[in-house]
Design a protein around this motif. Structure first.
Motif, PDB file in Angstrom:
ATOM      1  N   THR A 101       0.870  -1.092   0.009  1.00 47.96           N
ATOM      2  CA  THR A 101       0.009  -0.042   0.082  1.00 47.96           C
ATOM      3  C   THR A 101       0.815   1.298   0.119  1.00 47.96           C
ATOM      4  O   THR A 101       0.475   2.153  -0.611  1.00 47.96           O
ATOM      5  CB  THR A 101      -0.923   0.038   1.315  1.00 47.96           C
ATOM      6  N   GLU A 103       4.011   1.387  -1.154  1.00 48.69           N
ATOM      7  CA  GLU A 103       5.074   1.518  -2.104  1.00 48.69           C
ATOM      8  C   GLU A 103       4.339   2.011  -3.290  1.00 48.69           C
ATOM      9  O   GLU A 103       4.878   2.368  -4.329  1.00 48.69           O
ATOM     10  CB  GLU A 103       5.316   0.027  -2.334  1.00 48.69           C
ATOM     11  N   SER A 104       2.786   1.726  -3.289  1.00 49.59           N
ATOM     12  CA  SER A 104       1.961   2.013  -4.661  1.00 49.59           C
ATOM     13  C   SER A 104       1.919   3.573  -4.594  1.00 49.59           C
ATOM     14  O   SER A 104       1.088   3.990  -5.473  1.00 49.59           O
ATOM     15  CB  SER A 104       0.759   1.500  -4.538  1.00 49.59           C
ATOM     16  N   ASP A 105       2.216   4.378  -3.397  1.00 52.92           N
ATOM     17  CA  ASP A 105       1.992   5.831  -3.407  1.00 52.92           C
ATOM     18  C   ASP A 105       3.027   6.696  -3.621  1.00 52.92           C
ATOM     19  O   ASP A 105       3.919   6.697  -2.787  1.00 52.92           O
ATOM     20  CB  ASP A 105       1.063   6.007  -2.053  1.00 52.92           C
TER      21      ASP A 105
END
Length: 267
Positions: A101, A103-105
């Motif tokens: 979560t 790393e995706s931002d």
């Protein structure tokens, strides 16, 4: 004492330096207990929350870039029996979801960029303090990474409801971090602290909060108002008070009086 990542959390380091977690450990308003804190400093007691401690280190090892090494050094992260033998235990699999979560931002990763696990010390309010910043961009900002149960949790303090920032004393933490970093760096101004929050929900939630100068000063005021008692107890000038509610007090409790049943209504 020269602080390193290996000895930062040691009893010896905690005896020589104050940290935010140690300071809060003396204050009942943050669930602290003077007797438990002194037993910990004496090396006579260790809190039994190893699972939560390991989950926190799992997340911070990812942020530091040492997760593979952390896994290799901690075989108890893996199941040892049944059909899941050799696999990560379910709570650490969920930690991987939390990491994904984050790393995706892009903004999260930008805020967490910089030097990792940076230690600084400084004298403050008559004591030597130690801090370890999760992510540090010198002269720009620093960030702390926290995993919590739910972003919207409310906590009753006996008078009003608090959000998780006030309940866990993160405002106090960011105030101390900002001031210790400022003094260690020799600047006149504070860097703005940031907190990256990820929740343990499924799927996890995330947020980034910053603390302005007013919040930094408010956190330092809490420390200034309580530091005298903490230092008196830690130095042995004052006897520690037992809270009779925490894990340590329950484990070491000695009954001295027999109570009437009507006293239950007074608790």
């Amino acid at each position: 004492m020269l602080l390193t990542k290996d000895n930062y959390y040691s009893v010896e380091a905690n005896r020589e330096y104050l940290s935010v977690s140690q300071f809060k450990g003396f204050l009942p308003s943050y669930g602290g207990c003077e007797a438990r804190s002194m037993a910990e400093l004496a090396g006579e007691y260790t809190r039994p929350d190893k699972t939560a401690f390991d989950e926190g280190h799992y997340l911070h090892s990812w942020n530091e870039g040492t997760l593979a090494e952390f896994k290799a050094k901690n075989p108890d992260l893996y199941s040892s029996r049944g059909p899941t033998a050799g696999q990560l235990k379910s709570n650490f699999k969920h930690c991987d979801k939390m990491i994904a979560t984050l790393e995706s931002d892009e903004l999260v990763m930008k805020v967490l960029a910089g030097q990792k696990e940076v230690i600084r010390t400084a004298e403050l309010f008559g004591a030597q303090w130690k801090i370890m910043m999760d992510s540090y961009q010198p002269g720009i900002a620093f960030a702390d990474l926290k995993a919590i149960k739910d972003m919207d949790d409310k906590f009753w303090n006996g008078q009003i409801y608090e959000n998780f920032i006030d309940h866990y004393g993160y405002n106090l933490q960011m105030g101390i971090y900002a001031e210790v970093e400022r003094r260690a760096d020799g600047r006149d101004n504070w860097l703005l602290p940031h907190m990256v929050i990820v929740t343990k929900q499924d799927p996890p939630d995330k947020a980034i909060y910053y603390f302005a100068f007013a919040e930094i000063q408010a956190g330092l005021n809490i420390v200034e108002n309580n530091i005298g008692r903490v230092l008196d107890v830690k130095s042995g000038r004052a006897a520690p008070v037992r809270c009779e509610k925490c894990d340590y007090c329950r484990a070491t409790k000695k009954i001295k009086t027999i109570k009437h049943v009507s006293e239950l209504s007074l608790y």
